[in-house]
Design an enzyme around this catalytic site. Structure first.
Site, PDB file in Angstrom:
ATOM      1  N   SER A 126      -8.769   6.344   2.549  1.00 48.85           N
ATOM      2  CA  SER A 126      -7.238   5.748   2.459  1.00 48.85           C
ATOM      3  C   SER A 126      -6.386   6.421   1.523  1.00 48.85           C
ATOM      4  O   SER A 126      -6.178   7.721   1.932  1.00 48.85           O
ATOM      5  CB  SER A 126      -7.651   4.271   1.964  1.00 48.85           C
ATOM      6  OG  SER A 126      -6.539   3.533   2.221  1.00 48.85           O
ATOM      7  N   GLU A 222       2.207  -1.922 -12.107  1.00 55.40           N
ATOM      8  CA  GLU A 222       3.449  -1.468 -12.317  1.00 55.40           C
ATOM      9  C   GLU A 222       4.085  -0.257 -11.391  1.00 55.40           C
ATOM     10  O   GLU A 222       4.891   0.158 -10.924  1.00 55.40           O
ATOM     11  CB  GLU A 222       4.289  -1.569 -13.652  1.00 55.40           C
ATOM     12  CG  GLU A 222       5.488  -1.242 -13.964  1.00 55.40           C
ATOM     13  CD  GLU A 222       6.107  -1.164 -15.275  1.00 55.40           C
ATOM     14  OE1 GLU A 222       7.232  -0.970 -15.565  1.00 55.40           O
ATOM     15  OE2 GLU A 222       5.274  -1.482 -16.133  1.00 55.40           O
ATOM     16  N   HIS A 281     -11.729  -1.386   7.811  1.00 50.23           N
ATOM     17  CA  HIS A 281     -11.044  -0.132   6.838  1.00 50.23           C
ATOM     18  C   HIS A 281     -11.917   0.312   5.758  1.00 50.23           C
ATOM     19  O   HIS A 281     -11.937   1.765   5.390  1.00 50.23           O
ATOM     20  CB  HIS A 281      -9.856  -0.780   5.998  1.00 50.23           C
ATOM     21  CG  HIS A 281      -8.958   0.186   5.198  1.00 50.23           C
ATOM     22  ND1 HIS A 281      -8.460   1.574   5.888  1.00 50.23           N
ATOM     23  CD2 HIS A 281      -8.477   0.224   4.050  1.00 50.23           C
ATOM     24  CE1 HIS A 281      -7.940   2.049   4.871  1.00 50.23           C
ATOM     25  NE2 HIS A 281      -8.013   1.534   3.581  1.00 50.23           N
TER      26      HIS A 281
END
Length: 304
Positions: A126, A222, A281
């Site tokens: 990924s 964040e 996945h």
């Protein structure tokens, strides 16, 4: 058995000099962005072989521990040294506000330099697969072979649920002073309203760690949130990686589709595409034995 589609060999028609000029321009552009790479955390599993080592790069919200058991088995089966690496803002690696595939490629290049590794096999899942692709396209001389696990050199906004995962994790609220088992159960309950699959919740909860009397997320939510659009895209490249490449997808996943084949063929002309049956996945977690078999078979193929 693996269902496979192998591309016919495809050769650039461009002469060598223009290709080198384009590559030089791409490297100068990378340097002009004043990228400061970070020293990544990694684990080494030693093997007796002198062949280039295998370097595992995990996906978004993952860590080097995702591949620990597979790394040990690959050492036994191939004899090669295996490294598992934490990306910036993940696992035990340092945090940084910047997060792009060019930046993460620079991090891995620094690691290879620090370890005096002139050549390696990159295996990325990924996000890690896109990082591996970018490094291969930027510095093909460093990469003997490339394995991209359930990812292509295309945008993934249409097929991913990572935005929902991010929002669910950011919304988790755990009171101070709870024991770990209680904190984990509470976090799991709060994630369940958005993420129904227990396996995905358990995967995300591997990032839950204690800091004093407070539980928090080890992954830098964040920074990932601020750069998520970058993570779901792929940089533009005009030069190709000429080495052997395996795109290994899950048959139940949409991350490598026929729409991606032309771009894969353009950037990775020696690519082979395989799909592992009954895998989603997280191919390596869903079908670890078939994953290992595919990687080992790919390593045994002669160079083109």
């Amino acid at each position: 058995m693996l269902r496979a589609l192998a591309f016919s060999r495809w050769v650039h028609s461009s002469p060598l000099r223009p290709r080198l000029v384009i590559l030089a321009k791409e490297r100068r552009a990378l340097a002009s962005n004043a990228i400061t790479p970070l020293s990544l955390s990694y684990t080494v599993f030693d093997g007796p072989s002198l062949q280039p080592p295998l370097v595992f790069l995990h996906g978004l919200f993952g860590s080097k521990t995702n591949f620990q058991s597979l790394a040990k088995k690959l050492v036994l089966q191939t004899g090669r040294q295996v490294l598992t690496v934490d990306a910036r803002n993940h696992g035990s690696s340092p945090h940084g506000s910047l997060m792009s595939y060019e930046v993460m490629s620079a991090d891995v290049q620094l690691l290879l330099h620090q370890l005096h590794l002139n050549r390696c096999v990159l295996i990325g899942h990924s996000m890690g697969g896109k990082t591996a692709m970018v490094l291969s396209l930027q510095r093909p001389e460093l990469v003997e072979r490339l394995v991209c696990v359930d990812i292509s050199p295309s945008g993934t906004s249409a097929v991913t649920s990572f935005q929902a995962f991010m929002a669910a994790m950011q919304a988790v609220n755990i009171p101070q002073g709870l024991p770990r088992s209680t904190a984990r159960r509470l976090a799991d309950e709060q994630l369940r309203s958005t993420i129904q699959e227990p396996a995905i919740r358990n995967f995300l909860l591997t990032n839950l760690v204690s800091s004093g009397d407070q539980f928090t997320w080890r992954v830098n939510l964040e920074a990932i949130s601020q750069n998520l659009n970058e993570m779901l895209s792929f940089p533009d490249f005009q030069t190709a990686y000429p080495g052997p490449t395996l795109f290994l997808g899950g048959s139940n996943s949409k991350y490598i589709s026929s729409d991606d084949y032309p771009e894969i063929e353009r950037l990775f002309p020696e690519a082979e595409i395989q799909y592992v049956p009954d895998a989603g996945h997280w191919v390596h977690a869903d079908q670890p034995q078939q994953f290992l078999a595919a990687v080992c078979n790919f390593l045994e193929l002669p160079p083109p």
